[in-house]
Design a protein around this motif. Structure first.
Motif, PDB file in Angstrom:
ATOM      1  N   SER A   1     -13.521   8.298  -5.590  1.00  0.00           N
ATOM      2  CA  SER A   1     -14.190   7.002  -5.519  1.00  0.00           C
ATOM      3  C   SER A   1     -14.269   6.406  -6.922  1.00  0.00           C
ATOM      4  CB  SER A   1     -15.603   7.158  -4.935  1.00  0.00           C
ATOM      5  OG  SER A   1     -16.380   8.034  -5.728  1.00  0.00           O
TER       6      SER A   1
ATOM      7  N   GLY B   1      -7.715   3.428   0.026  1.00  0.00           N
ATOM      8  CA  GLY B   1      -8.572   2.540   0.797  1.00  0.00           C
ATOM      9  C   GLY B   1      -8.488   1.105   0.315  1.00  0.00           C
TER      10      GLY B   1
ATOM     11  N   ASP C   1     -11.733   3.667  -2.561  1.00  0.00           N
ATOM     12  CA  ASP C   1     -11.680   5.109  -2.348  1.00  0.00           C
ATOM     13  C   ASP C   1     -10.240   5.542  -2.115  1.00  0.00           C
ATOM     14  OD1 ASP C   1     -11.123   5.290   0.740  1.00  0.00           O
ATOM     15  OD2 ASP C   1     -12.728   3.827   0.515  1.00  0.00           O
TER      16      ASP C   1
ATOM     17  N   SER D   1      -3.669   8.664   0.529  1.00  0.00           N
ATOM     18  CA  SER D   1      -4.103   7.519   1.311  1.00  0.00           C
ATOM     19  C   SER D   1      -5.097   6.718   0.482  1.00  0.00           C
ATOM     20  CB  SER D   1      -4.757   7.993   2.618  1.00  0.00           C
ATOM     21  OG  SER D   1      -5.275   6.898   3.344  1.00  0.00           O
TER      22      SER D   1
ATOM     23  N   ARG E   1       0.831  -1.199   0.000  1.00  0.00           N
ATOM     24  CA  ARG E   1       0.000   0.000   0.000  1.00  0.00           C
ATOM     25  C   ARG E   1       0.873   1.260   0.000  1.00  0.00           C
ATOM     26  NH1 ARG E   1      -5.198   0.610   1.952  1.00  0.00           N
ATOM     27  NH2 ARG E   1      -5.005  -1.341   3.122  1.00  0.00           N
TER      28      ARG E   1
ATOM     29  N   GLN F   1     -11.278  13.783  -2.177  1.00  0.00           N
ATOM     30  CA  GLN F   1     -11.884  12.487  -1.887  1.00  0.00           C
ATOM     31  C   GLN F   1     -12.305  11.876  -3.219  1.00  0.00           C
ATOM     32  OE1 GLN F   1     -12.537  11.043   1.374  1.00  0.00           O
ATOM     33  NE2 GLN F   1     -12.986   9.207   0.174  1.00  0.00           N
TER      34      GLN F   1
END
Length: 229
Positions: free
Chosen positions: A95, A53, A68, A51, A27, A93
């Motif tokens: 998605s 998800g 995400d 970051s 990651r 943000q």
């Protein structure tokens, strides 16, 4: 029996911790590559914080989808019409992220940040300042017969997302400029024309909120492709 069960549990625990550490390492590497790609794509002075998800993350890579992602950056340049400005304190943000070879595709991303009044002045083409209560003051040059004069107009900016403009509603002439020229309501509305805020590349402005420290804005981008190699 009990001793064998205890040993088995210890082995499973060690394998689980090892798997978690390995997953975190993968990651971290991908987040670093994504940050580097964003820095290049957006011409940033430094790489953003990224970051991603999904858990376990290695499974997300195998399936080619990440649920995400979030990113933060101190400054991000932005083109609005013919003006090149920047947003500060940017948070993103995203998605609907898919991985295909060396390309990342993002279905939707929303970015928030602060636009200062110097940059807003560049977009509008006239000096702009905060007037309080969510209103701004724009200083225009108007033809007053033998000479041009400066007229300050305060207005409440309202974003029209469908038209891609900011309408300057409830315009009022400030007290100082009334000493040289007085404009009618119709003239005020004509001078304080709507501000085009077309962003292009599948991006659109969805929020515009002036305050003393700048204008809080939100931008939504859809259908973005980003090379990561």
């Amino acid at each position: 029996m009990r001793r064998g069960l205890l040993v088995g549990l210890v082995v499973l625990a060690v394998l689980g911790v090892g798997g978690y550490v390995a997953d975190a390492a993968v990651r971290g590497r991908v987040e670093s590559e994504a940050a580097s790609a964003l820095r290049t794509r957006l011409s940033l002075d430094q790489a953003p914080q990224v970051s991603l998800g999904g858990f376990p993350f290695t499974l997300a890579l195998l399936t080619g989808t990440v649920p995400d992602a979030r990113a933060t950056a101190a400054q991000v340049p932005l083109e609005v019409g013919t003006s090149r400005v920047s947003l500060s304190g940017v948070r993103v943000q995203a998605s609907g992220i898919s991985l295909a070879g060396d390309t990342v595709r993002v279905a939707r991303a929303e970015a928030t940040g602060i636009l200062d009044y110097g940059d807003l002045s560049a977009i509008i083409g006239v000096p702009v300042a905060y007037a309080g209560d969510g209103r701004i003051t724009a200083t225009y040059t108007v033809d007053a017969g033998p000479q041009d004069v400066s007229v300050g107009i305060t207005a409440l900016p309202v974003l029209d997302t469908d038209a891609g403009t900011i309408r300057l509603t409830e315009p009022e002439q400030d007290a100082s400029s009334r000493n040289t020229i007085r404009l009618s309501r119709a003239q005020l509305a004509r001078v304080a024309a709507p501000i085009p805020v077309a962003l292009g590349d599948g991006a659109r402005l969805v929020s515009f909120a002036p305050s003393d420290g700048g204008v809080a804005v939100a931008v939504v981008v859809t259908g973005v492709s980003l090379p990561v190699a």
